[in-house]
Scaffold this motif. Sequence first.
Motif, PDB file in Angstrom:
ATOM      1  N   GLY A   1       0.837  -1.215   0.000  1.00 44.69           N
ATOM      2  CA  GLY A   1       0.000   0.000   0.000  1.00 44.69           C
ATOM      3  C   GLY A   1       0.873   1.267   0.000  1.00 44.69           C
ATOM      4  N   GLN A   2       0.434   2.254  -0.685  1.00 43.79           N
ATOM      5  CA  GLN A   2       1.180   3.507  -0.727  1.00 43.79           C
ATOM      6  C   GLN A   2       0.958   4.278   0.575  1.00 43.79           C
ATOM      7  OE1 GLN A   2       0.032   5.609  -4.196  1.00 43.79           O
ATOM      8  NE2 GLN A   2       0.928   4.112  -5.608  1.00 43.79           N
ATOM      9  N   ALA A   3       2.032   4.934   1.014  1.00 38.67           N
ATOM     10  CA  ALA A   3       1.954   5.675   2.263  1.00 38.67           C
ATOM     11  C   ALA A   3       1.261   7.026   2.071  1.00 38.67           C
ATOM     12  CB  ALA A   3       3.351   5.883   2.835  1.00 38.67           C
ATOM     13  N   GLY A   4       1.328   7.634   0.906  1.00 32.68           N
ATOM     14  CA  GLY A   4       0.643   8.896   0.630  1.00 32.68           C
ATOM     15  C   GLY A   4       1.268  10.095   1.320  1.00 32.68           C
ATOM     16  N   LEU A   5       2.583  10.104   1.433  1.00 31.97           N
ATOM     17  CA  LEU A   5       3.280  11.195   2.100  1.00 31.97           C
ATOM     18  C   LEU A   5       3.388  12.431   1.208  1.00 31.97           C
ATOM     19  CD1 LEU A   5       4.763  11.879   4.698  1.00 31.97           C
ATOM     20  CD2 LEU A   5       6.851  11.046   3.632  1.00 31.97           C
ATOM     21  N   ALA A   6       3.413  12.265  -0.082  1.00 28.93           N
ATOM     22  CA  ALA A   6       3.591  13.385  -1.004  1.00 28.93           C
ATOM     23  C   ALA A   6       2.371  14.315  -1.018  1.00 28.93           C
ATOM     24  CB  ALA A   6       3.865  12.883  -2.412  1.00 28.93           C
ATOM     25  N   LEU A   7       1.193  13.788  -0.904  1.00 29.78           N
ATOM     26  CA  LEU A   7      -0.026  14.590  -0.961  1.00 29.78           C
ATOM     27  C   LEU A   7      -0.123  15.601   0.184  1.00 29.78           C
ATOM     28  CD1 LEU A   7      -2.644  15.175  -2.444  1.00 29.78           C
ATOM     29  CD2 LEU A   7      -3.741  13.414  -1.039  1.00 29.78           C
TER      30      LEU A   7
ATOM     31  N   ILE B   1       0.408  21.327   1.992  1.00 27.38           N
ATOM     32  CA  ILE B   1       1.028  22.323   2.879  1.00 27.38           C
ATOM     33  C   ILE B   1       1.757  23.382   2.056  1.00 27.38           C
ATOM     34  CG2 ILE B   1       2.847  22.659   4.609  1.00 27.38           C
ATOM     35  CD1 ILE B   1       2.017  19.921   5.770  1.00 27.38           C
ATOM     36  N   MET B   2       2.479  22.952   1.011  1.00 28.45           N
ATOM     37  CA  MET B   2       3.182  23.908   0.152  1.00 28.45           C
ATOM     38  C   MET B   2       2.199  24.830  -0.573  1.00 28.45           C
ATOM     39  SD  MET B   2       6.239  21.511  -1.361  1.00 28.45           S
ATOM     40  CE  MET B   2       6.749  22.704  -2.555  1.00 28.45           C
ATOM     41  N   LEU B   3       1.073  24.312  -1.003  1.00 26.04           N
ATOM     42  CA  LEU B   3       0.072  25.143  -1.665  1.00 26.04           C
ATOM     43  C   LEU B   3      -0.525  26.177  -0.714  1.00 26.04           C
ATOM     44  CD1 LEU B   3      -1.802  22.577  -3.943  1.00 26.04           C
ATOM     45  CD2 LEU B   3      -0.456  24.545  -4.663  1.00 26.04           C
ATOM     46  N   VAL B   4      -0.767  25.760   0.528  1.00 23.34           N
ATOM     47  CA  VAL B   4      -1.296  26.697   1.514  1.00 23.34           C
ATOM     48  C   VAL B   4      -0.281  27.814   1.786  1.00 23.34           C
ATOM     49  CG1 VAL B   4      -1.938  26.933   3.951  1.00 23.34           C
ATOM     50  CG2 VAL B   4      -2.888  25.078   2.586  1.00 23.34           C
TER      51      VAL B   4
END
Length: 199
Positions: A8-14, A19-22
């Motif tokens: 399963g993918q950890a999904g850390l990039a999302l 946070i960078m977009l905010v």
Amino acid sequence: MKRLRLTGQAGLALPIMLIMLVIMLVSSVYLLKSSTSTALATGNMAYEAALSKSADLGLLTAFGWLDTTARNNKLLLNADSAGDGYVSTMNTTQTVHTPAFWNGSKTIVDAAGNHIEYVIHRMCRYSGAYDLIGPPPNNCMQTAANTSTLNNTVALGDSLASDASQLAGVPQVHYVVTSRIAGPRGGNVINQAVVMIGA
């Protein structure tokens, strides 16, 4: 044959991207606010500079009248001339914010339609001649000629320039010229100049 195991993918990039977009959104809001504030401040400074330049027209007009009167008939400076914005005395307890300070003032209109008010005060306690003995004696703010040389070829306060003012033994009486303007956007500017004219 080996079987591939799907992890399963950890999904850390999302979450990092969110946070960078905010952060980028908040910084762009501050940048926009900062540029708007800078534009407003620059506009206000330009507006105030234009008002100050218009107020200088009042100083120039008043000085022109004072200079012409002093050259043609200096005795006229011993009495008030309300039509010319001239007051032969100065009450030192009043400030430019005191309504009575502007009694006897004159209003002119510049090319832009601004109303400029100016008043000339002779720095004397009473009307009449600057050297009136009295009673009571007239006290005027004066600058006397300095004839000391201190082993110099030129007296103190004098200049070697060919077009320099030459002070003789006659003192110079001080005049305060005050000009004010109320701009259409609520800006107010008051300018003052001190003029010395030989008595």
